[in-house]
Design an enzyme around this catalytic site. Sequence first.
Site, mmCIF file in Angstrom:
data_model
loop_
_atom_site.group_PDB
_atom_site.id
_atom_site.type_symbol
_atom_site.label_atom_id
_atom_site.label_comp_id
_atom_site.label_asym_id
_atom_site.label_seq_id
_atom_site.Cartn_x
_atom_site.Cartn_y
_atom_site.Cartn_z
ATOM 1 N N HIS A 176 0.834 -1.204 0.000
ATOM 2 C CA HIS A 176 0.000 0.000 0.000
ATOM 3 C C HIS A 176 0.869 1.255 0.000
ATOM 4 O O HIS A 176 0.593 2.212 -0.721
ATOM 5 C CB HIS A 176 -0.917 0.008 1.229
ATOM 6 C CG HIS A 176 -2.198 -0.748 1.046
ATOM 7 N ND1 HIS A 176 -2.239 -2.085 0.759
ATOM 8 C CD2 HIS A 176 -3.503 -0.323 1.120
ATOM 9 C CE1 HIS A 176 -3.507 -2.480 0.663
ATOM 10 N NE2 HIS A 176 -4.288 -1.437 0.863
ATOM 11 N N HIS A 230 1.321 -3.936 8.905
ATOM 12 C CA HIS A 230 2.753 -3.775 8.660
ATOM 13 C C HIS A 230 3.449 -3.178 9.872
ATOM 14 O O HIS A 230 2.860 -2.413 10.637
ATOM 15 C CB HIS A 230 3.008 -2.872 7.449
ATOM 16 C CG HIS A 230 2.576 -3.471 6.159
ATOM 17 N ND1 HIS A 230 3.299 -4.434 5.506
ATOM 18 C CD2 HIS A 230 1.480 -3.229 5.389
ATOM 19 C CE1 HIS A 230 2.675 -4.770 4.383
ATOM 20 N NE2 HIS A 230 1.565 -4.054 4.295
#
Length: 345
Positions: A176, A230
């Site tokens: 992303h 993440h």
Amino acid sequence: MRLPKFFSDQGSAKPMTRKRKWLLVRTYLPDWIITIVLWGLFYLLDRINGFRRTFDINDTSLHHTFAVHERVPPYALFLICLLFPVVVILIVSLGVLRSAWDLHSGLLGLILSLAVTSTATNIIKICVGRPRPDLLDRCQPAAGLSNPTPYTLSSSSICTRTDLLNDGFRSFPSGHASLSFCGLIYLTFYLAAKMKISNKRGLSIKTWILLAPISGAVLVAVSRSMDYRHHATDIIAGSILGFFIGWYCYRQYYPPLSHPLCHRPYSPRVPREDEDADAEGGRELAGLAANGQRNGNGNGMSKVVTDEENGVDGGGFGRSTIAEDGRGADGGVGLVDGVPVAEGR
């Protein structure tokens, strides 16, 4: 229609011959083919079972809850990093500048940058195999389970759930972050060039316009930490990767922002029919300009012609007069480090 002052007019162009249109298609078709192949490679890589690192079952950084609903789901990422820049480039190139060549260069650079970024990100993810912060919630190990011995780590074999496990070992780098920074930083460079951000005149609206895509990229990247998808280092690495590739692909088709003709894409690889005839005259004028003898007055002074007065549509070395920004008033070819810059054709 008068253009906003912070946008630079590409000017009008002579009609392109049918022969040159086909030559351009044949010349740039490999670029589009490579881009499509890269996108195909991205989807193939996404289905590969990559490397899975061993992990410490007591590592609290892996104990976060799996977020079923992401703040920025994949379809929203597609809208942000691809569709939004495409719409902006369409509006600027066709609606404001009326330049089909700028549209082609802008879209090709954008799509190529996203293809390279997505493929590079997936290759790194598969090879690194870093566990995500929500790995143990995906894994669902048996209650009370610990590492095999005090000096060894656990593997994915301890997991009782496997449907979410493959993606659970693809934390580094953040896709992303890399894709959002790539697409939106590319758009930032594109808009900065069109507004001539480095013309040393200053205009606050430029800052606010350019802040929008940069802020969007940052917010998308930060959302991955909020969803516990993440680690912080994954997001930083993905952002750097996307920024670098976005800048690199932009520079394949456009001059640096510091150049007076930064708002114009590089000229097509297929020269115009009249370009060979103009080349000699352009080189002669360039030599005169370098020696302070432009227009034959011998004192380094030249007639200054503005865009508004004469509809300038040339490049840095014109055939007669020199415009304020270094463009020829009647169709010369601009040079950036020896590379021709397009005249909006």
